[in-house]
Design a protein around this motif. Structure first.
Motif, PDB file in Angstrom:
ATOM      1  N   ASN A 124       0.857   4.093  -2.989  1.00 51.83           N
ATOM      2  CA  ASN A 124       0.584   5.494  -2.646  1.00 51.83           C
ATOM      3  C   ASN A 124       1.736   6.399  -3.049  1.00 51.83           C
ATOM      4  OD1 ASN A 124      -1.901   4.845  -1.577  1.00 51.83           O
ATOM      5  ND2 ASN A 124      -1.153   4.673   0.525  1.00 51.83           N
ATOM      6  N   ILE A 166       1.673   6.781  -6.920  1.00 51.69           N
ATOM      7  CA  ILE A 166       0.514   7.568  -7.359  1.00 51.69           C
ATOM      8  C   ILE A 166       0.686   9.037  -6.996  1.00 51.69           C
ATOM      9  CG2 ILE A 166      -1.944   7.971  -6.958  1.00 51.69           C
ATOM     10  CD1 ILE A 166      -2.352   4.963  -6.842  1.00 51.69           C
ATOM     11  N   SER A 167       1.199   9.304  -5.795  1.00 48.84           N
ATOM     12  CA  SER A 167       1.379  10.698  -5.355  1.00 48.84           C
ATOM     13  C   SER A 167       2.371  11.441  -6.237  1.00 48.84           C
ATOM     14  CB  SER A 167       1.848  10.737  -3.899  1.00 48.84           C
ATOM     15  OG  SER A 167       3.151  10.176  -3.765  1.00 48.84           O
ATOM     16  N   ILE A 174      -4.423  -3.747  -5.197  1.00 52.14           N
ATOM     17  CA  ILE A 174      -4.638  -2.336  -4.828  1.00 52.14           C
ATOM     18  C   ILE A 174      -4.821  -1.479  -6.078  1.00 52.14           C
ATOM     19  CG2 ILE A 174      -3.615  -0.333  -3.687  1.00 52.14           C
ATOM     20  CD1 ILE A 174      -2.033  -2.411  -1.936  1.00 52.14           C
ATOM     21  N   LEU A 175      -3.946  -1.681  -7.071  1.00 52.93           N
ATOM     22  CA  LEU A 175      -4.021  -0.901  -8.313  1.00 52.93           C
ATOM     23  C   LEU A 175      -5.325  -1.169  -9.063  1.00 52.93           C
ATOM     24  CD1 LEU A 175      -0.508  -0.945 -10.026  1.00 52.93           C
ATOM     25  CD2 LEU A 175      -1.782   1.041  -9.246  1.00 52.93           C
ATOM     26  N   ASN A 176      -5.768  -2.402  -9.032  1.00 54.79           N
ATOM     27  CA  ASN A 176      -6.994  -2.761  -9.731  1.00 54.79           C
ATOM     28  C   ASN A 176      -8.197  -2.083  -9.093  1.00 54.79           C
ATOM     29  OD1 ASN A 176      -8.344  -4.166 -11.813  1.00 54.79           O
ATOM     30  ND2 ASN A 176      -8.908  -5.810 -10.407  1.00 54.79           N
ATOM     31  N   GLU A 177      -8.166  -1.990  -7.770  1.00 54.84           N
ATOM     32  CA  GLU A 177      -9.263  -1.328  -7.050  1.00 54.84           C
ATOM     33  C   GLU A 177      -9.267   0.178  -7.309  1.00 54.84           C
ATOM     34  OE1 GLU A 177      -8.532  -2.367  -3.020  1.00 54.84           O
ATOM     35  OE2 GLU A 177      -9.360  -4.409  -3.196  1.00 54.84           O
ATOM     36  N   LEU A 178      -8.071   0.769  -7.368  1.00 61.48           N
ATOM     37  CA  LEU A 178      -7.969   2.217  -7.517  1.00 61.48           C
ATOM     38  C   LEU A 178      -8.093   2.701  -8.953  1.00 61.48           C
ATOM     39  CD1 LEU A 178      -4.988   2.966  -5.076  1.00 61.48           C
ATOM     40  CD2 LEU A 178      -7.414   3.386  -4.661  1.00 61.48           C
ATOM     41  N   LYS A 179      -7.445   1.981  -9.874  1.00 61.46           N
ATOM     42  CA  LYS A 179      -7.343   2.466 -11.249  1.00 61.46           C
ATOM     43  C   LYS A 179      -7.670   1.430 -12.320  1.00 61.46           C
ATOM     44  CE  LYS A 179      -3.869   6.057 -10.388  1.00 61.46           C
ATOM     45  NZ  LYS A 179      -4.542   7.142 -11.124  1.00 61.46           N
ATOM     46  N   ASN A 180      -8.168   0.283 -11.913  1.00 64.49           N
ATOM     47  CA  ASN A 180      -8.487  -0.790 -12.864  1.00 64.49           C
ATOM     48  C   ASN A 180      -7.258  -1.155 -13.716  1.00 64.49           C
ATOM     49  OD1 ASN A 180     -10.183  -2.706 -14.061  1.00 64.49           O
ATOM     50  ND2 ASN A 180     -10.751  -1.310 -15.733  1.00 64.49           N
ATOM     51  N   ARG A 197       0.831  -1.205   0.000  1.00 62.08           N
ATOM     52  CA  ARG A 197       0.000   0.000   0.000  1.00 62.08           C
ATOM     53  C   ARG A 197       0.862   1.251   0.000  1.00 62.08           C
ATOM     54  NH1 ARG A 197      -5.240   1.010  -1.121  1.00 62.08           N
ATOM     55  NH2 ARG A 197      -5.785  -0.939  -0.044  1.00 62.08           N
TER      56      ARG A 197
END
Length: 265
Positions: free
Chosen positions: A135, A138-139, A184-190, A131
């Motif tokens: 993060n 992405i940030s 995590i990436l799939n949940e956030l950005k598919n 995680r």
């Protein structure tokens, strides 16, 4: 005073008259006894792999085999082949096309996975570290190496590689970490894992240093490049045109501006 020559030192292969010893094993004992992936493992790691390790390495190399004419390396090889250059030049051109934006992702992914897993005291720490990594990327607006694909929404290769890992009960911490990042990436950005990410995690669990990642990719892709070179030379006309002149747009850019000359009085 005569300066002594420094001897070359290697622990890989010993050559003597009528003898070839690879990692302590005579070549004649290896021929017909082990597979090509096993000898790759032996040469790089200095020991023979277990059956599970050999199967997983073989699967990695197969997954890299080819990706059509879409990769720059394949296109470069075919362009060179169309000029009539010898096969070694065509292969060399294709391999030299591997760089930061093509094939380089596997080494970046291996380095990321290996450094991240080192931060974990146990597998229980992996979700939190994963995680944090997501993060952080992405940030900064950066792409995580090994995830997403310019051509596939869902790369079919990772799915089969992980199925095989489950079948062989071969699932180490780097694979667990890579899958957690994908979740995590799939949940956030598919965004899903690509073949570089899958193979990076498997090669890391096999104990390979991240610095040989591109080399492993090259081993797997070489048969595909050779096939494309042969196809180009036998099925296409020489000096094949990839673009017509009317498809090329020329943009004039004045980089050098000549100095203004004084008007004669």
């Amino acid at each position: 005073m005569t300066k002594m020559r420094t001897k070359w030192r290697t622990s890989i292969t010993k050559i003597e008259p009528n003898k070839i010893i690879i990692r302590g094993i005579p070549i004649e004992r290896l021929i017909g006894s082990i597979s090509f992936p096993e000898v790759v493992y032996l040469l790089i790691k200095g020991k023979l792999p277990s059956e599970k390790e050999a199967r997983m390495l073989e699967a990695v190399l197969v997954s890299f085999a080819d990706h059509g004419v879409t990769p720059p390396s394949t296109q470069v090889s075919r362009i060179i082949a169309s000029t009539g250059s010898p096969v070694n030049a065509c292969i060399a051109g294709g391999l030299l096309a591997f760089g930061k934006h093509h094939a380089g992702a596997i080494e970046h992914a291996m380095k990321l996975f290996q450094n991240s897993v080192e931060l974990c005291d146990s597998e229980d720490d992996i979700p939190e570290v994963a995680r944090d990594v997501v993060n952080k990327y992405i940030s900064k607006g950066k792409k995580i190496p090994g995830y997403g694909h310019r051509f596939h929404n869902e790369d079919p290769r990772p799915v089969r590689l992980f199925e095989l890992a489950e079948e062989l009960n071969f699932k180490g911490p780097h694979m667990v970490f890579a899958l957690e990042v994908e979740k995590i990436l799939n949940e956030l950005k598919n965004i899903k894992m690509n073949v570089d990410g899958a193979c990076a995690s498997i090669l890391s669990d096999l104990g390979f240093d991240w610095r040989i990642g591109v080399g492993m990719f090259m081993l797997g892709r070489l048969p595909g490049i050779i096939a494309h070179i042969y196809e180009e030379r036998t099925k296409e006309p020489p000096f094949r045109k990839f673009f017509d002149v009317d498809e090329i747009e020329y943009e004039e850019e004045q980089i050098f501006r000549p100095p203004k000359l004084k008007t004669p009085e």
